[in-house]
Enzyme design. Sequence first.
Site, PDB file in Angstrom:
ATOM      1  N   PRO A  10       0.787  -1.228   0.000  1.00 36.59           N
ATOM      2  CA  PRO A  10       0.000   0.000   0.000  1.00 36.59           C
ATOM      3  C   PRO A  10       0.826   1.289   0.000  1.00 36.59           C
ATOM      4  CG  PRO A  10      -0.134  -1.118   2.116  1.00 36.59           C
ATOM      5  CD  PRO A  10       0.523  -2.068   1.163  1.00 36.59           C
ATOM      6  N   ASN A  11       0.364   2.205  -0.816  1.00 34.50           N
ATOM      7  CA  ASN A  11       0.894   3.570  -0.932  1.00 34.50           C
ATOM      8  C   ASN A  11       2.213   3.669  -1.683  1.00 34.50           C
ATOM      9  OD1 ASN A  11      -1.258   4.874   0.523  1.00 34.50           O
ATOM     10  ND2 ASN A  11      -0.432   3.901   2.358  1.00 34.50           N
ATOM     11  N   ARG A  18       5.536  12.166  -3.146  1.00 36.03           N
ATOM     12  CA  ARG A  18       5.354  12.781  -1.828  1.00 36.03           C
ATOM     13  C   ARG A  18       6.417  12.259  -0.873  1.00 36.03           C
ATOM     14  NH1 ARG A  18      -0.595  11.343  -2.272  1.00 36.03           N
ATOM     15  NH2 ARG A  18      -1.040  12.478  -4.154  1.00 36.03           N
ATOM     16  N   TYR A  23      11.344   8.831   1.503  1.00 35.62           N
ATOM     17  CA  TYR A  23      11.361   7.713   0.547  1.00 35.62           C
ATOM     18  C   TYR A  23      12.138   8.007  -0.734  1.00 35.62           C
ATOM     19  CZ  TYR A  23       7.805   5.924   3.696  1.00 35.62           C
ATOM     20  OH  TYR A  23       7.142   5.484   4.813  1.00 35.62           O
ATOM     21  N   ASN A  74       7.932  -5.745  -0.414  1.00 37.52           N
ATOM     22  CA  ASN A  74       7.825  -4.559   0.430  1.00 37.52           C
ATOM     23  C   ASN A  74       6.334  -4.412   0.712  1.00 37.52           C
ATOM     24  OD1 ASN A  74       7.693  -2.142   1.703  1.00 37.52           O
ATOM     25  ND2 ASN A  74       8.978  -1.019   0.242  1.00 37.52           N
ATOM     26  N   ALA A  77       2.973  -0.712   5.091  1.00 37.36           N
ATOM     27  CA  ALA A  77       2.470  -0.726   6.475  1.00 37.36           C
ATOM     28  C   ALA A  77       1.858  -2.075   6.857  1.00 37.36           C
ATOM     29  CB  ALA A  77       1.460   0.398   6.655  1.00 37.36           C
ATOM     30  N   GLU A  98      11.968  -9.825   2.880  1.00 37.62           N
ATOM     31  CA  GLU A  98      11.252  -8.603   3.278  1.00 37.62           C
ATOM     32  C   GLU A  98      12.154  -7.403   3.007  1.00 37.62           C
ATOM     33  OE1 GLU A  98       9.948  -8.597   7.375  1.00 37.62           O
ATOM     34  OE2 GLU A  98       9.959  -6.408   7.430  1.00 37.62           O
ATOM     35  N   HIS A 100      12.447  -2.976   2.841  1.00 37.05           N
ATOM     36  CA  HIS A 100      11.927  -1.625   3.090  1.00 37.05           C
ATOM     37  C   HIS A 100      12.910  -0.604   2.544  1.00 37.05           C
ATOM     38  CE1 HIS A 100       8.796  -3.285   5.540  1.00 37.05           C
ATOM     39  NE2 HIS A 100       9.716  -4.027   6.123  1.00 37.05           N
ATOM     40  N   ARG A 107      12.926   4.528  12.871  1.00 39.15           N
ATOM     41  CA  ARG A 107      11.695   5.322  12.789  1.00 39.15           C
ATOM     42  C   ARG A 107      10.783   5.016  13.995  1.00 39.15           C
ATOM     43  NH1 ARG A 107       9.295   4.920   6.921  1.00 39.15           N
ATOM     44  NH2 ARG A 107       8.157   6.742   7.718  1.00 39.15           N
TER      45      ARG A 107
HETATM   46  O1  CA2 Z   1      10.346   1.947   4.064  1.00 38.90           O
HETATM   47  C1  CA2 Z   1       9.494   1.268   3.468  1.00 38.90           C
HETATM   48  O2  CA2 Z   1       9.698   0.779   2.356  1.00 38.90           O
HETATM   49  C2  CA2 Z   1       8.134   1.052   4.110  1.00 38.90           C
HETATM   50  O3  CA2 Z   1       7.701  -0.278   3.795  1.00 38.90           O
HETATM   51  C3  CA2 Z   1       7.209   2.071   3.488  1.00 38.90           C
HETATM   52  C4  CA2 Z   1       5.795   2.054   4.102  1.00 38.90           C
HETATM   53  C5  CA2 Z   1       5.876   2.150   5.626  1.00 38.90           C
HETATM   54  O4  CA2 Z   1       4.573   2.033   6.173  1.00 38.90           O
HETATM   55  C6  CA2 Z   1       6.771   1.077   6.197  1.00 38.90           C
HETATM   56  O5  CA2 Z   1       6.823   1.249   7.601  1.00 38.90           O
HETATM   57  C7  CA2 Z   1       8.164   1.172   5.625  1.00 38.90           C
HETATM   58  C8  CA2 Z   1       4.977   3.244   3.594  1.00 38.90           C
HETATM   59  C9  CA2 Z   1       4.920   3.368   2.129  1.00 38.90           C
HETATM   60  C10 CA2 Z   1       4.306   4.699   1.822  1.00 38.90           C
HETATM   61  O6  CA2 Z   1       4.864   5.161   0.654  1.00 38.90           O
HETATM   62  C11 CA2 Z   1       4.685   6.483   0.368  1.00 38.90           C
HETATM   63  C12 CA2 Z   1       5.404   6.969  -0.688  1.00 38.90           C
HETATM   64  C13 CA2 Z   1       5.300   8.289  -1.025  1.00 38.90           C
HETATM   65  C14 CA2 Z   1       4.448   9.111  -0.326  1.00 38.90           C
HETATM   66  C15 CA2 Z   1       3.708   8.623   0.734  1.00 38.90           C
HETATM   67  C16 CA2 Z   1       3.828   7.291   1.070  1.00 38.90           C
END
Ligand code: CA2
Length: 148
Positions: A10-11, A18, A23, A74, A77, A98, A100, A107
């Site tokens: 997700p996301n 963003r 990221y 990946n 969340a 896994e 990230h 974090r």
């Molecule tokens: O660091 C990572 O790859 C995460 O898997 C990213 C997840 C986060 O919930 C994990 O704790 C760590 C979030 C992905 C959200 O991606 C976005 C990208 C751009 C803007 C907003 C969110």
Amino acid sequence: MTSILVLNGPNLNLLGTRQPEVYGHTTLADIEALCTRVAAEIGVGVTCMQSNHEGALIDAIHGARGSHDGIVINAGAYTHTSIALMDAIASVSLPAIELHLSNVHARESFRHTSYLAPVVIGLICGFGAEGYVLALRAMAGHLAQNDT
Ligand code: CA2
């Protein structure tokens, strides 16, 4: 040919648009192109998929059985919440890594817990998009070592 499924949760479709301070500026399309290029270099096949839906990710994991040899995931969340994804990975008996982008351990404390960690062969975090390259190489090496 050895085939690896790269799953993004997700996301992650928002990457590069963003929160670049967390990221980076690399988009999901950039990452998928990188995976395709690296897979060709190391002589494995790769399929990339992203979904914002837990069930779709579970279906993709189930579908990997018989069509892929390993999974790089990946889970975003869902990593920190989803017993269902953990069960799916455990149920297919395929090696999974896994991944990230960020160093989740540097974090918030809720990101320090991973339901996937007990059922994967290893974890990579904190190296941004380069983590996908590391994961593909690690998975290809693992599969070559365990080839019968
Ligand atoms: O660091 C990572 O790859 C995460 O898997 C990213 C997840 C986060 O919930 C994990 O704790 C760590 C979030 C992905 C959200 O991606 C976005 C990208 C751009 C803007 C907003 C969110």
